[in-house]
Design a protein around this motif. Sequence first.
Motif, mmCIF file in Angstrom:
data_model
loop_
_atom_site.group_PDB
_atom_site.id
_atom_site.type_symbol
_atom_site.label_atom_id
_atom_site.label_comp_id
_atom_site.label_asym_id
_atom_site.label_seq_id
_atom_site.Cartn_x
_atom_site.Cartn_y
_atom_site.Cartn_z
ATOM 1 N N VAL A 156 73.567 -63.204 32.178
ATOM 2 C CA VAL A 156 73.674 -63.492 30.750
ATOM 3 C C VAL A 156 72.281 -63.596 30.127
ATOM 4 O O VAL A 156 71.331 -64.061 30.776
ATOM 5 N N HIS A 157 72.151 -63.115 28.879
ATOM 6 C CA HIS A 157 70.909 -63.289 28.129
ATOM 7 C C HIS A 157 70.554 -64.771 27.997
ATOM 8 O O HIS A 157 71.436 -65.619 27.907
ATOM 9 N N SER A 158 69.277 -65.051 27.884
ATOM 10 C CA SER A 158 68.862 -66.421 27.603
ATOM 11 C C SER A 158 69.448 -66.912 26.279
ATOM 12 O O SER A 158 69.944 -68.043 26.184
ATOM 13 N N LYS A 159 69.427 -66.061 25.241
ATOM 14 C CA LYS A 159 69.935 -66.484 23.927
ATOM 15 C C LYS A 159 71.437 -66.781 23.979
ATOM 16 O O LYS A 159 71.935 -67.626 23.233
ATOM 17 N N CYS A 160 72.161 -66.091 24.857
ATOM 18 C CA CYS A 160 73.610 -66.299 24.941
ATOM 19 C C CYS A 160 73.973 -67.574 25.702
ATOM 20 O O CYS A 160 75.108 -68.034 25.614
ATOM 21 N N THR A 161 73.024 -68.146 26.435
ATOM 22 C CA THR A 161 73.292 -69.418 27.104
ATOM 23 C C THR A 161 73.222 -70.585 26.129
ATOM 24 O O THR A 161 73.675 -71.688 26.446
ATOM 25 N N SER A 162 72.652 -70.354 24.957
ATOM 26 C CA SER A 162 72.443 -71.442 23.992
ATOM 27 C C SER A 162 73.409 -71.390 22.821
ATOM 28 O O SER A 162 73.216 -72.089 21.825
ATOM 29 N N LEU A 163 74.436 -70.553 22.908
ATOM 30 C CA LEU A 163 75.393 -70.465 21.809
ATOM 31 C C LEU A 163 76.166 -71.774 21.675
ATOM 32 O O LEU A 163 76.682 -72.296 22.661
ATOM 33 N N LYS A 200 62.235 -61.790 36.714
ATOM 34 C CA LYS A 200 61.770 -60.410 36.822
ATOM 35 C C LYS A 200 62.431 -59.580 35.731
ATOM 36 O O LYS A 200 63.528 -59.902 35.271
ATOM 37 N N LEU A 201 61.748 -58.527 35.297
ATOM 38 C CA LEU A 201 62.275 -57.662 34.249
ATOM 39 C C LEU A 201 63.154 -56.592 34.890
ATOM 40 O O LEU A 201 62.661 -55.619 35.452
ATOM 41 N N LEU A 202 64.471 -56.798 34.809
ATOM 42 C CA LEU A 202 65.434 -55.934 35.492
ATOM 43 C C LEU A 202 66.546 -55.525 34.520
ATOM 44 O O LEU A 202 66.869 -56.263 33.592
ATOM 45 N N PRO A 203 67.150 -54.365 34.742
ATOM 46 C CA PRO A 203 68.311 -53.989 33.916
ATOM 47 C C PRO A 203 69.525 -54.833 34.291
ATOM 48 O O PRO A 203 69.764 -55.106 35.466
ATOM 49 N N PHE A 204 70.310 -55.246 33.298
ATOM 50 C CA PHE A 204 71.509 -56.034 33.545
ATOM 51 C C PHE A 204 72.450 -55.893 32.355
ATOM 52 O O PHE A 204 72.064 -55.385 31.296
ATOM 53 N N LYS A 205 73.682 -56.336 32.540
ATOM 54 C CA LYS A 205 74.647 -56.371 31.444
ATOM 55 C C LYS A 205 75.046 -57.816 31.201
ATOM 56 O O LYS A 205 75.452 -58.523 32.124
ATOM 57 N N CYS A 206 74.908 -58.251 29.954
ATOM 58 C CA CYS A 206 75.180 -59.642 29.603
ATOM 59 C C CYS A 206 76.685 -59.897 29.591
ATOM 60 O O CYS A 206 77.446 -59.185 28.921
ATOM 61 N N TYR A 207 77.104 -60.935 30.301
ATOM 62 C CA TYR A 207 78.512 -61.320 30.334
ATOM 63 C C TYR A 207 78.963 -61.860 28.978
ATOM 64 O O TYR A 207 80.128 -61.746 28.604
ATOM 65 N N GLY A 208 78.020 -62.429 28.228
ATOM 66 C CA GLY A 208 78.382 -63.041 26.966
ATOM 67 C C GLY A 208 78.620 -62.046 25.845
ATOM 68 O O GLY A 208 79.725 -61.942 25.315
ATOM 69 N N CYS A 209 77.566 -61.280 25.487
ATOM 70 C CA CYS A 209 77.671 -60.350 24.353
ATOM 71 C C CYS A 209 78.027 -58.933 24.782
ATOM 72 O O CYS A 209 78.271 -58.067 23.935
ATOM 73 N N LYS A 210 78.026 -58.662 26.097
ATOM 74 C CA LYS A 210 78.364 -57.361 26.671
ATOM 75 C C LYS A 210 77.315 -56.285 26.396
ATOM 76 O O LYS A 210 77.547 -55.109 26.667
ATOM 77 N N ASP A 211 76.152 -56.668 25.868
ATOM 78 C CA ASP A 211 75.087 -55.694 25.637
ATOM 79 C C ASP A 211 74.309 -55.446 26.925
ATOM 80 O O ASP A 211 74.208 -56.318 27.792
#
Length: 262
Positions: free
Chosen positions: A195-202, A168-179
């Motif tokens: 966490v963002h999807s992109k931050c799970t693939s770092l 679902k499209l919800l507001p959140f704060k990414c644990y990885g990049c903090k954005d």
Amino acid sequence: LLSLICCSDSKIYRIRLVLENKLAIHHSSEVQTTFIQSENLIPFSSHPHPLKSILLNEVDGYLGYCKICCQRIEGVSDDGYGCKECRFYIHKSCAVFPYELQHPSHPKHLLLLQLHSWEKCANCNSDQFDFKYKCPHCHEFYLCPECAFLPLTKKAENHDHPLTLMQKLLPFKCYGCKDEGNGMFYFCSTCSFTVHSKCTSLPLIVRLPTIQNAIHSHPLTLMLALTISLTCDACGNKTKGMFYFCAICSFVAHLDCALSPS
């Protein structure tokens, strides 16, 4: 609407000819709609000619990027569908994306895969993909194929527990990049973080040539966020969230800076 029944390899298919010269195929045991008509020829929306099954390594010159996934086509190893007259090519694996999609991020209406080059995805806010899933009723809703088919669960290199996708499209704060984010995200039920999807693939370790040799020459290791702010040695700005670090010379880099192409 024209319906046909055909048999191939002992499997029964129902083929429907839909508006705008699109073909939809339904296996008797499945309801997923795909572009594929046969192994050798497929019609394709937003292109005037049928696409033929070809060995891409037999095509002369630069092949460019797949019009669906926007990944570079490697003629040596890939095969797919294409129109040589227009130099329009797609991976064979990308030809099976469903034309119609019911997605939890937009449950009210079906989404249709169409050409929308300049519109941004509602989830990742990127216009990278030429083709996107569009809601025919809500004119501002687009979803790129990558976001439409994110894995429901994944095991990230940079986290110990399995992660679950919130579709679902919800507001959140990414644990990885903090954005701050507003879209789909992965969460860990054990650690209670998002966490963002992109931050799970770092990647855990970054090696050259992602950073120019003139700037830094040692491998970089992914580090968790600290309570203090550091300065990125690549761009000079402060870090927040996870960062890359060199244990040899204490070089610090933002996630984006460390992964920038040389």
